[in-house]
Design a protein around this motif. Structure first.
Motif, PDB file in Angstrom:
ATOM      1  N   GLY A   8       0.805  -1.228   0.000  1.00 21.78           N
ATOM      2  CA  GLY A   8       0.000   0.000   0.000  1.00 21.78           C
ATOM      3  C   GLY A   8       0.834   1.272   0.000  1.00 21.78           C
ATOM      4  O   GLY A   8       0.284   2.362  -0.105  1.00 21.78           O
ATOM      5  N   LYS A  28       4.491  -0.438  -6.781  1.00 17.75           N
ATOM      6  CA  LYS A  28       5.844  -1.013  -6.847  1.00 17.75           C
ATOM      7  C   LYS A  28       5.849  -2.433  -7.416  1.00 17.75           C
ATOM      8  O   LYS A  28       6.757  -2.828  -8.141  1.00 17.75           O
ATOM      9  CB  LYS A  28       6.419  -1.095  -5.433  1.00 17.75           C
ATOM     10  N   LYS A  50      13.920   0.157  -3.205  1.00 14.20           N
ATOM     11  CA  LYS A  50      13.467   1.371  -2.515  1.00 14.20           C
ATOM     12  C   LYS A  50      13.756   2.625  -3.338  1.00 14.20           C
ATOM     13  O   LYS A  50      12.968   3.550  -3.356  1.00 14.20           O
ATOM     14  CB  LYS A  50      14.195   1.533  -1.171  1.00 14.20           C
ATOM     15  N   THR A  93       7.480   6.613  -2.755  1.00 12.56           N
ATOM     16  CA  THR A  93       7.925   7.957  -3.165  1.00 12.56           C
ATOM     17  C   THR A  93       9.374   7.982  -3.613  1.00 12.56           C
ATOM     18  O   THR A  93       9.710   8.649  -4.585  1.00 12.56           O
ATOM     19  CB  THR A  93       7.738   8.979  -2.011  1.00 12.56           C
ATOM     20  N   ARG A  94      10.227   7.211  -2.915  1.00  6.89           N
ATOM     21  CA  ARG A  94      11.651   7.250  -3.279  1.00  6.89           C
ATOM     22  C   ARG A  94      11.879   6.709  -4.683  1.00  6.89           C
ATOM     23  O   ARG A  94      12.824   7.051  -5.368  1.00  6.89           O
ATOM     24  CB  ARG A  94      12.471   6.445  -2.260  1.00  6.89           C
ATOM     25  N   GLY A 144       0.522   3.542   7.029  1.00  9.21           N
ATOM     26  CA  GLY A 144       1.661   2.704   7.410  1.00  9.21           C
ATOM     27  C   GLY A 144       1.355   1.224   7.270  1.00  9.21           C
ATOM     28  O   GLY A 144       0.194   0.837   7.165  1.00  9.21           O
ATOM     29  N   GLN A 158      -5.899  -0.402   2.721  1.00 13.72           N
ATOM     30  CA  GLN A 158      -5.570   0.098   4.045  1.00 13.72           C
ATOM     31  C   GLN A 158      -6.186   1.484   4.231  1.00 13.72           C
ATOM     32  O   GLN A 158      -6.651   2.095   3.275  1.00 13.72           O
ATOM     33  CB  GLN A 158      -4.065   0.159   4.238  1.00 13.72           C
TER      34      GLN A 158
END
Ligand code: UTP
Length: 475
Positions: A114, A126, A404, A118-119, A220, A194
């Motif tokens: 979820g 993803k 990441k 951003t990175r 989160g 979520q």
């Protein structure tokens, strides 16, 4: 203003009042310029916000110092990677126990997917990233094929639950549907969303990125715990006879999904929750470690460790706190139900971020300094409620390579190379010569589908000893 709004939209009177009472009336500053559709849309967002909760969140966590770790830290017992023949024999017994567990059909997989990523640039979910070194299969496809292969191997059904968020749910589900669910039976595949929480300014004000859109972000990976209950997922699992969940994060391309060895340790130790860890490379490595704080198991974040604890040594000269968390867990459904009884089940963590927002003139500002607070709960915080946990060490190079960043460390590039290197080691251990460069990277390209071999043992049975690697192998 408030009267005007309440008169115009009497059905939203309570929500409008809550927003004003919470001092968030600035979100209506462009009201008169909005279309009826935008007005309704904004009010629907307002209705989804629990203002008293948000107020509490802001005031509770803003006061908290960055480092919250207090108490006495002690290292946990970690089952290390088997090294001696006796340890290997014992590990084999444990593996068979895990296999029986899988055959009984009592395990489900929970993938948390979820996050905003951003990175990585946030270009779609993803899991849709094409990552396999030769075929270019997506991360989701690799996970799906591992589950398919396990189901075939153990003649069982492993239901797969995938947590998405408002931002990426549609794209994720469409991706699966357009790929025919990668051969999985959609009846055993479940997507659930979520929760989201508003992003606040450093003064506790809601931020907007259009005149009618309040900025929110996923709550989160700990949000999975809340969503499992609220969305009826736990009930669905129980109906299916599931006793334990194998939990992992979508971005780890080397994940050994429902690894029988790990499940075996979990079952044979009658654990409520188990964790896989990898050895920290050096004291200063930025990874959370598993430790006991005042007798309760917890993950201590890198930023919370003192310099002394970071570098502390054990009697053999190794790092005393070496157990790096890689977010691979097994959790019993019974245990989760126990956690739900507790009010303090999961705290929130705050992260200060740079978030583009509309200023009072309606101009989009791209901040250079942190201007916003995001609230997230972390799944590992349930550890402190665990009575019986098992911690199992895994080799990082075999089991942990997360995507990441766009480049450099933990990027698609390193993930691809890590996959190639893993397959290279499998082949090497099967007696095949695999050339490597000075940094230990395989020279050439290798990809082994989970359908051909899920692990080294399976590969060894299938590959002829006479096989010669010519720099390219796709099985
Ligand atoms: P990260 O903390 O690495 O976040 O999540 P991310 O969204 O992937 O990437 P950044 O930080 O925005 O660059 C670790 C795992 O937890 C999931 C992610 O999808 C990833 O699998 N996650 C994170 C959620 O499912 N929900 C969240 O709210 C946060």
């Amino acid at each position: 203003m408030r009267e005007q709004l309440e008169k115009e939209y009497p059905d939203y009177r309570d929500q409008i009042r809550s927003a004003f009472e919470a001092g968030q009336q600035h979100i209506f500053r462009w009201w008169d310029a909005l279309s009826p559709f935008e007005k309704e849309n904004l009010l629907r967002q307002v209705a989804s916000i629990d203002f008293p909760f948000l107020h509490k969140l802001f005031h509770t966590y803003l006061q908290k110092p960055v480092s919250t770790f207090r108490g006495t830290l002690a290292p946990p017992y970690v089952i290390s990677v088997p090294a001696t023949p006796e340890e290997r024999r014992s590990a084999e017994r444990i593996y068979r126990i895990g296999e029986s567990f899988l055959r009984r059909g009592e395990i489900a997989v929970l993938t948390v997917a979820g996050g905003d990523g951003t990175r990585l640039g946030g270009n779609g979910p993803k899991g849709t990233l094409h990552i396999a070194p030769i075929s270019g299969k997506s991360i989701f496809q690799l996970h799906a094929e591992k589950i398919c292969a396990l189901q075939k191997r153990y003649g069982t059904v492993i239901p797969w639950y995938i947590m998405t968020s408002e931002t990426n749910n549609k794209a994720t589900q469409e991706f699966f549907a357009s790929h025919d669910f990668f051969g999985l039976d959609p009846r055993h595949l479940c997507f659930f969303m979520q929760g989201m929480l508003p992003v606040l300014s450093l003064e506790g004000k809601l931020l907007m990125n259009s005149r009618s859109t309040i900025i929110k972000s996923p709550n989160g990976h700990g949000g999975s715990l809340i969503a499992l209950k609220e969305k009826g997922i736990l009930a669905d699992m129980k109906r299916r006879g599931i006793r334990s969940l194998f939990y992992h994060q979508v971005d780890n391309v080397l994940i050994k999904i429902a690894d029988p060895a790990f499940l075996g340790y979990h079952v044979s130790n009658a654990a409520e929750m188990s964790l896989k860890v990898v050895r920290k490379r050096q004291g200063g490595e930025k990874v959370g470690i598993v430790g006991y704080i005042d007798g309760r198991l917890q993950i201590v974040e890198y930023s919370e460790l003192s310099q002394e604890d970071m570098e502390a040594r054990d009697e053999n000269g190794g790092l005393k706190y070496h157990a790096g968390n890689i977010a691979v867990h097994v959790m019993n459904i019974d245990f989760l139900e126990k956690v739900y009884q507790r009010e303090d089940a999961l705290p929130y963590h705050i992260a200060r971020k740079k978030v583009p927002f509309l200023n009072e003139h309606g101009d989009l500002v791209l901040p250079e300094e942190n201007n916003a607070i995001k609230y997230e709960s972390f799944i590992f915080d349930i550890l402190k409620h665990v009575e019986k946990a098992t911690i199992v060490e895994a080799l990082r190079e075999d089991e942990f390579s997360p995507v990441k960043n766009m480049e450099g460390e933990n990027s698609p590039e390193t993930a691809k190379q890590d996959m190639i290197n893993l397959f290279g080691r499998w082949l090497h251990n099967a007696g095949i010569t695999i050339p490597v460069d000075a940094r230990g990277n395989v020279i050439g390209l290798i990809e082994i589908s989970p359908f051909f071999a899920l692990d080294e043992e399976e590969l060894r049975k299938k590959i002829p000893q006479t096989f010669q690697f010519d720099g390219l192998l796709h099985l």
